[in-house]
Write an enzyme that holds these catalytic residues in place. Structure first.
Site, mmCIF file in Angstrom:
data_model
loop_
_atom_site.group_PDB
_atom_site.id
_atom_site.type_symbol
_atom_site.label_atom_id
_atom_site.label_comp_id
_atom_site.label_asym_id
_atom_site.label_seq_id
_atom_site.Cartn_x
_atom_site.Cartn_y
_atom_site.Cartn_z
ATOM 1 N N CYS A 127 35.273 34.617 46.152
ATOM 2 C CA CYS A 127 36.234 34.681 44.660
ATOM 3 C C CYS A 127 35.935 33.441 44.778
ATOM 4 O O CYS A 127 36.537 32.857 45.429
ATOM 5 C CB CYS A 127 37.242 35.681 45.187
ATOM 6 S SG CYS A 127 38.166 36.020 43.858
ATOM 7 N N CYS A 146 33.595 32.742 37.950
ATOM 8 C CA CYS A 146 33.806 34.351 38.781
ATOM 9 C C CYS A 146 32.539 34.598 39.051
ATOM 10 O O CYS A 146 31.916 35.091 38.618
ATOM 11 C CB CYS A 146 34.320 35.092 37.197
ATOM 12 S SG CYS A 146 35.064 36.998 37.631
HETATM 13 N N1 DGL Z 1 37.638 34.840 40.345
HETATM 14 C C1 DGL Z 1 37.073 35.811 39.989
HETATM 15 C C2 DGL Z 1 35.694 36.360 41.565
HETATM 16 O O1 DGL Z 1 35.317 34.892 41.672
HETATM 17 C C3 DGL Z 1 37.961 37.142 40.145
HETATM 18 C C4 DGL Z 1 38.848 37.633 40.617
HETATM 19 C C5 DGL Z 1 39.454 39.375 40.227
HETATM 20 O O2 DGL Z 1 39.415 38.533 38.624
HETATM 21 O O3 DGL Z 1 39.487 40.473 41.030
HETATM 22 O O4 DGL Z 1 35.357 37.215 41.612
#
Ligand code: DGL
Length: 249
Positions: free
Chosen positions: A182, A71
């Site tokens: 993301c 993430c």
């Molecule tokens: N998948 C996440 C990232 O890479 C988080 C997205 C979120 O929960 O806002 O930033």
């Protein structure tokens, strides 16, 4: 056989898992989706650090040898704290692929799509600072992208309309490389590519993170490759979104 813990705010980290498992097909995987607390994008760093700690405890309790913070937002907010508080655990984080985009662009403009938390994080700002003299970097939050993926809407008019709103400003600025900052966004890559057209390359950093995972396991002398493959999926919220995306990887 290594036990590889992976976590994200939801299903997005599965875009990283699918690359790691290509390189390491015989390991034990523990995937935690913190979907009761998703999205992380607008949450404070303290909030995400608390979640990171709680999830790290769970994954270590399950026997994880290493933890992949799959993430970008949690990497920006919490990985430094986690490394400090769990010095015996190797953590691998996400790195927005600004470098390959900057090296490859022909228009001299690269676009970055990420959450607000990632775009204001010091890690990203530092990376950006290294390339800003050579290329123009334009950014946009992928507004509503995480919600689309969590709801399993990966195609169709709603997906196109939502993606277009955040992507168009980057295309209008002349970007010919789009960095996916993301881990949810790669599940929308077909929509992003179809809107952007053939002259634009969309870059997912997950394959590089998978290669880094192999290197970190080796550097820590954690044996790999000799176990039966398994994956356990954990979630703090409802199970459907994770199950839906897991079928695609
Ligand atoms: N998948 C996440 C990232 O890479 C988080 C997205 C979120 O929960 O806002 O930033």
């Amino acid at each position: 056989m290594a036990s590889i813990g992976i976590f994200d705010s939801g299903s997005g980290g599965l875009s990283v898992y699918r690359e790691i498992v290509k390189l390491l097909p015989q390991e034990r995987y523990l995937y935690f989706a913190d979907n009761a607390h998703c999205p992380y994008g607008e949450k404070t760093a303290e909030y995400i650090q608390d979640r990171g700690r709680a999830i790290t405890e769970i994954l270590l309790g399950m026997g994880a040898d290493i933890i992949v913070v799959a993430c970008n937002t949690a990497t920006a907010a919490a990985i430094a704290t986690l490394r400090e508080e769990y010095p015996d655990t190797p953590f691998i984080g996400m790195e927005p692929a600004v470098k390959p985009a900057a090296l490859g662009t022909e228009t001299g403009v690269i676009g970055v799509l990420a959450t607000a938390g990632t775009l204001k994080g010091s890690k990203y700002l530092k990376t950006k600072g290294r390339f800003e003299d050579d290329v123009r970097i334009v950014e946009h939050v992928g507004e509503g992208f995480v919600e689309l993926v969590e709801n399993g809407i990966l195609d169709g008019p709603e997906a196109y309309e939502t993606v277009r709103k955040s992507l168009q400003p980057l295309l209008d600025a002349g970007a010919d490389r789009i960095v996916l900052g993301c881990t949810h966004y790669p599940f929308l890559k077909p929509v992003i590519e179809s809107i952007a057209g053939p002259g634009v390359q969309v870059i997912d950093p997950a394959p590089a993170v998978a290669r880094q995972t192999v290197r970190i396991l080796e550097a820590n002398a954690i044996p790999t490759g000799n176990g039966p493959f398994s994956i356990d999926l954990y979630f703090s919220g409802e199970p459907d979104s994770l199950r839906r995306i897991f079928k695609l990887v």
